[in-house]
Write a protein that holds these residues in place. Structure first.
Motif, mmCIF file in Angstrom:
data_model
loop_
_atom_site.group_PDB
_atom_site.id
_atom_site.type_symbol
_atom_site.label_atom_id
_atom_site.label_comp_id
_atom_site.label_asym_id
_atom_site.label_seq_id
_atom_site.Cartn_x
_atom_site.Cartn_y
_atom_site.Cartn_z
ATOM 1 N N GLU A 26 -0.066 -7.705 -0.447
ATOM 2 C CA GLU A 26 0.814 -7.253 0.661
ATOM 3 C C GLU A 26 1.376 -5.893 0.296
ATOM 4 O OE1 GLU A 26 3.856 -10.067 1.343
ATOM 5 O OE2 GLU A 26 2.477 -11.733 1.814
ATOM 6 N N TYR A 27 1.325 -5.003 1.303
ATOM 7 C CA TYR A 27 1.822 -3.647 1.097
ATOM 8 C C TYR A 27 3.121 -3.481 1.896
ATOM 9 C CZ TYR A 27 2.200 1.434 1.683
ATOM 10 O OH TYR A 27 2.668 2.736 1.748
ATOM 11 N N ASN A 28 4.245 -3.205 1.188
ATOM 12 C CA ASN A 28 5.541 -2.954 1.839
ATOM 13 C C ASN A 28 5.600 -1.463 2.147
ATOM 14 O OD1 ASN A 28 8.355 -2.353 2.301
ATOM 15 N ND2 ASN A 28 8.827 -4.380 1.432
ATOM 16 N N LYS A 30 7.805 0.396 3.739
ATOM 17 C CA LYS A 30 9.054 1.125 3.499
ATOM 18 C C LYS A 30 9.284 1.346 2.008
ATOM 19 C CE LYS A 30 11.446 -0.430 7.701
ATOM 20 N NZ LYS A 30 12.619 -1.151 8.241
ATOM 21 N N GLU A 31 9.012 0.316 1.202
ATOM 22 C CA GLU A 31 9.333 0.419 -0.224
ATOM 23 C C GLU A 31 8.159 1.000 -1.054
ATOM 24 O OE1 GLU A 31 10.480 -3.410 -1.573
ATOM 25 O OE2 GLU A 31 12.279 -3.508 -0.250
ATOM 26 N N THR A 33 5.489 -0.520 -2.100
ATOM 27 C CA THR A 33 5.113 -1.425 -3.204
ATOM 28 C C THR A 33 3.986 -2.338 -2.759
ATOM 29 O OG1 THR A 33 6.724 -3.098 -2.520
ATOM 30 C CG2 THR A 33 7.451 -1.434 -4.134
ATOM 31 N N LYS A 35 2.331 -6.206 -3.667
ATOM 32 C CA LYS A 35 2.502 -7.465 -4.357
ATOM 33 C C LYS A 35 1.255 -8.313 -4.130
ATOM 34 C CE LYS A 35 5.375 -11.596 -4.687
ATOM 35 N NZ LYS A 35 6.519 -12.341 -4.127
ATOM 36 N N ASP A 120 6.148 -2.909 9.228
ATOM 37 C CA ASP A 120 6.741 -2.616 7.926
ATOM 38 C C ASP A 120 5.946 -3.281 6.785
ATOM 39 O OD1 ASP A 120 7.276 -5.238 8.335
ATOM 40 O OD2 ASP A 120 9.455 -5.046 8.211
ATOM 41 N N CYS A 121 4.790 -3.881 7.135
ATOM 42 C CA CYS A 121 3.995 -4.591 6.118
ATOM 43 C C CYS A 121 2.515 -4.542 6.517
ATOM 44 C CB CYS A 121 4.478 -6.038 6.003
ATOM 45 S SG CYS A 121 3.548 -6.996 4.775
#
Length: 816
Positions: A26-28, A30-31, A33, A35, A120-121
């Motif tokens: 998963e790609y965040n 906004k942040e 990052t 995971k 956002d993801c």
């Protein structure tokens, strides 16, 4: 969505992820990052490749994992998602020096949007496509290879193995291209196999280049195959072909395709076969020693030794120990281990280009002679080539040659010793009669007024002279035989005459020595044709030996057996048996060598005469007459020597005795030549004053006058001045100053006129060899007489020529 459906979808998702080995994260947005999810494959993925479970600073923080060529597309994918795109993808390649080691991955990212279309993801999915990319590259490379070979190879073809389809073929020979065109791939391979002329290799081709086998090998990861096979060329000669087959999967159809190409490697193959044959024929083992590792790699093993396996690397030091213990003969083990030690080999090769050590070993229960040969294969890399060769046959031949040389050298040494001993003994033997002649000459001068004593003195001088001449003649005979100058001269010989001659010579000698002498004649008294001088010489030499080495009171028996044979031939067997000192078995083996005497015979008298030439001369005469000789002897008890020859018979039995008087050429009753009286002057040519004096006295005793000339030139001048008829004959010495006898004779013959062409010119020479007679004949002489001059010989020769007007060579007797 109902819970059951959610679970079902979740299961489908897990199955798809695990089945296709997909890494999911998963790609965040906004942040910035990433995971990783907790499915099984993804967990092992980021752990195996050392990714943290949560990665910050994406994409910049991940870009260091990729090859530089992939960074731009990877970054563009994230930028697209960040800018609101619903989907983005790229293909990346990881660094070759990283944990992924050049792996290819295809990445797809899908953004999750809310009701307002905002996101956002995003979900990222990565799949390993390394094998797909590599296979595509292989396929491209295979096609490139085909394109390059189709213009140079004997033939090249493309095949679809999955569908058993033939795609295309190209050849530099149109006839080959036409013949190999096919409907199916299997048909093409069969046509190639049909050209192979070796059944064993053809069967190997069918096993290896079978479509089903090839497809199975492709699944196992084997994609390259090759084979060498012989074919019959266009001109009827055999050719060697190297055929290659390369397989790859067509990315568009998924079919396994293959390209093949064939190249002519006849020269290379023949050279390899020659080298292999040479190695196999000449060497038992061939290997390479690595100085760095101390390992020996066996390349060839024609000895079929299981302890020296081809292709295996062995400890060289252990191999040496094993062979020393199990193969090398016990007496040479220490030598072998010391000489083939690796340090010793290195040291030797630093001093010379190669190093060889021969040794004896037991191979298959048989002792053989081997040779270890070492030389640098690559000095820089520390590689030494080792060759073990069986040199048994050449070693045996070398030993035989060495033995022959050693035996020959020993014989030469023995001959030299014998000759030195001969010189010492012959000097003694010559000095003895010379001393007698010298002393008795002094006594004769003192006894000049006492006729009785003077007569005895002169008899002893004559006896010593006879012995001395006999000795000299024996030495000359040896030289004649060694130089093959002796030729047999056949003439009639009556057996009764032969017996009488033997009896007259030895009966008195044996009486003086108190030796019993018996002559036995068995068989008819025939007349035969043989060389009477040489035949008589055989008997005289054998009897002389018997007399010399038989002590007083002993016994000598001479037997002549005559046996008539078919075709007017007779066998003459001579046997001389004595009760003398005999010979040892060892000396009997060398008794026929010249100058041989058993001087260490314990029964031999210290003052025994002889030069050890008699038996040598006998043996050579018998050989010339194609006869046989046999010896029986025992040390201290005596010797029996038997000779046998076959000769033509010219008269047999009683007729030979009855008609002997009329047939005997030497009887004066019917020989006009014997009654012939000579008178006149002889021109005597000799540079030695004493020789001239002796010759003049002999000529005067025969009733002839003599005119003297000191050399050949004076002789020619006297012939010119005196004119025809002044001389009845010329006695010409050979060796003279100013002009020798040959030159003078040639000059006289060229003076012109019948008188100069027919006057008898007789050579006088001390040279008893055949070449002197040949030269005399060539220059125009009529005959030759050897010195010292004998009155009976001289008168006989002169009577044959004087007044006959004979031209040319008339010599009939053997030169002595």
């Amino acid at each position: 969505m109902p819970l059951a459906d959610e679970k079902k979808n979740r299961l489908i998702y897990q199955t798809a992820v695990e089945g296709f080995r997909l890494a999911v994260w998963e790609y965040n947005i906004k942040e910035k990052t990433v995971k990783f999810t907790d499915n099984g494959y993804t967990s092992s993925y980021y752990k195996d490749f050392y990714f943290p479970e949560i990665i910050a600073g994406v994409p910049r923080s991940v870009e260091s994992y990729f090859e530089d060529s992939s960074i731009a597309s990877y970054r563009a994918m994230y930028e697209a998602i960040d800018s609101g795109e619903s989907k983005a993808e790229c293909t990346v390649r990881y660094r070759r020096d990283g944990p992924m080691k050049g792996r290819y991955e295809h990445i797809i990212m899908i953004a999750e949007k809310d009701g307002k279309g905002q996101s956002d993801c995003a979900i990222g999915i990565s799949q390993d496509i390394t094998e797909i990319i590599n296979e595509r590259n292989r396929f491209d490379d295979m096609n490139t290879m085909f394109e390059s070979k189709m213009h140079s190879a004997l033939s090249s073809a493309r095949l679809d193995l999955s569908s058993d389809s033939f795609i295309s073929v190209r050849s530099i020979f149109p006839s080959v291209e036409e013949r190999q065109k096919s409907e199916k791939a299997s048909e093409f391979l069969s046509k190639v196999a049909d050209d192979i002329v070796d059944d064993e290799i053809k069967n190997e081709f069918f096993k290896k280049f079978n479509i089903s086998v090839l497809l199975e090998r492709f699944k196992d990861g084997m994609k390259q195959f090759s084979i060498d096979y012989p074919v019959l060329g266009f001109e009827g000669e055999y050719k060697w072909i190297h055929s290659n087959l390369s397989m790859s999967q067509n990315p568009e159809t998924g079919h396994v395709e293959a390209v093949t190409w064939a190249e002519d490697v006849t020269g290379t193959k023949n050279m390899q076969l020659i080298l292999d044959r040479m190695v196999t024929a000449a060497m038992s083992y061939v290997g390479i020693i690595s100085i760095r590792t101390g390992k020996l790699t066996i390349l060839s093993n024609s000895a079929e030794d299981e302890k020296m396996p081809v292709g295996r690397s062995l400890s060289y030091a252990e191999m040496v120990k094993t062979r020393a213990k199990e193969v090398v003969v016990k007496e040479e083990r220490e030598f072998y281990e010391k000489c083939v030690n690796l340090d010793r080999i290195e040291s030797a090769l630093n001093e010379s280009d190669d190093y060889k050590i021969p040794y004896s070993a037991v191979v298959n229960g048989v002792q053989r002679r081997l040779q270890a040969h070492f030389l640098y294969l690559n000095r820089k890399f520390g590689q030494i080539m080792m060759m073990i060769t069986d040199i048994t046959d050449s070693y045996a031949q070398d030993r035989k040659r060495i033995q022959v040389m050693e035996d020959a050298l020993l014989e030469v040494e023995k001959a030299n010793i014998a000759r030195l001993d001969f010189i010492a003994r012959i000097s003694h033997d010559i000095r003895t009669p010379m001393g007698i002649i010298s002393n008795m000459s002094d006594f004769a001068l003192n006894d000049i007024d006492d006729r009785t004593k003077l007569t005895e003195d002169l008899k002893k001088i004559k006896s010593a002279n006879t012995f001395l001449m006999s000795l000299i003649n024996d030495v000359l005979d040896v030289s004649n035989f060694e130089n093959e100058r002796v030729k047999l001269q056949s003439e009639p010989y009556y057996i009764n005459d032969f017996i009488n001659e033997i009896e007259s010579v030895f009966e008195t000698v044996c009486e003086q020595k108190d030796i019993s002498f018996t002559i036995v004649h068995n068989g008819p008294a025939v007349a035969v044709l043989c060389d009477k001088i040489r035949f008589r010489q055989v008997a005289l030499n054998l009897l002389n030996n018997a007399v010399n080495f038989t002590r007083r009171g002993g016994k000598i028996t001479f037997v002549l057996a005559v046996s008539l044979l078919p075709e007017n031939k007779a066998k003459l067997d001579i046997s001389v048996t004595d009760t003398g000192i005999g010979m040892s078995e060892e000396f009997a083996k060398t008794m026929f060598r010249p100058f041989s005497q058993e001087v260490d015979n314990p029964y031999r008298a210290k003052n025994a005469a002889g030069a050890g030439l008699g038996l040598y001369i006998v043996k050579n005469i018998i050989n010339l007459m194609e006869g046989t000789i046999d010896v029986k002897t025992k040390l201290g008890e005596g010797t029996q020597i038997s000779c046998s020859i076959e000769v033509p018979v010219i008269d047999s039995g009683s007729e030979a005795d009855k008609d002997k008087q009329s047939k005997e050429p030497d009887k004066d009753s019917n020989n006009e030549e014997a009654d012939k009286k000579l008178s006149g002057t002889v021109l005597l040519v000799d540079d030695n004053e004493i020789n001239r004096e002796i010759a003049i006295r002999i000529l005067n005793s025969l009733g002839l006058e003599a005119d003297e000339a000191e050399n050949g030139e004076f002789a020619v001048q006297k012939m010119k001045k005196s004119g025809a008829g002044a001389y009845i004959a010329v006695l010409m010495d050979i060796q003279m100053p100013v002009m020798n006898g040959y030159e003078a004779t040639s000059a006289i013959r060229k003076l012109g006129g019948d008188e100069y062409e027919t006057i008898p010119i007789i050579a006088l020479t001390a040279n008893a060899f055949k070449d002197a007679a040949d030269k005399a004949k060539d220059c125009g002489m009529n005959d030759i007489i050897t010195k010292p001059l004998q009155p009976d010989v001289l008168i006989s020769v002169l009577k044959r020529f004087v007044g006959q007007g004979i031209r040319g060579w008339m010599h009939e007797s053997p030169v002595e």
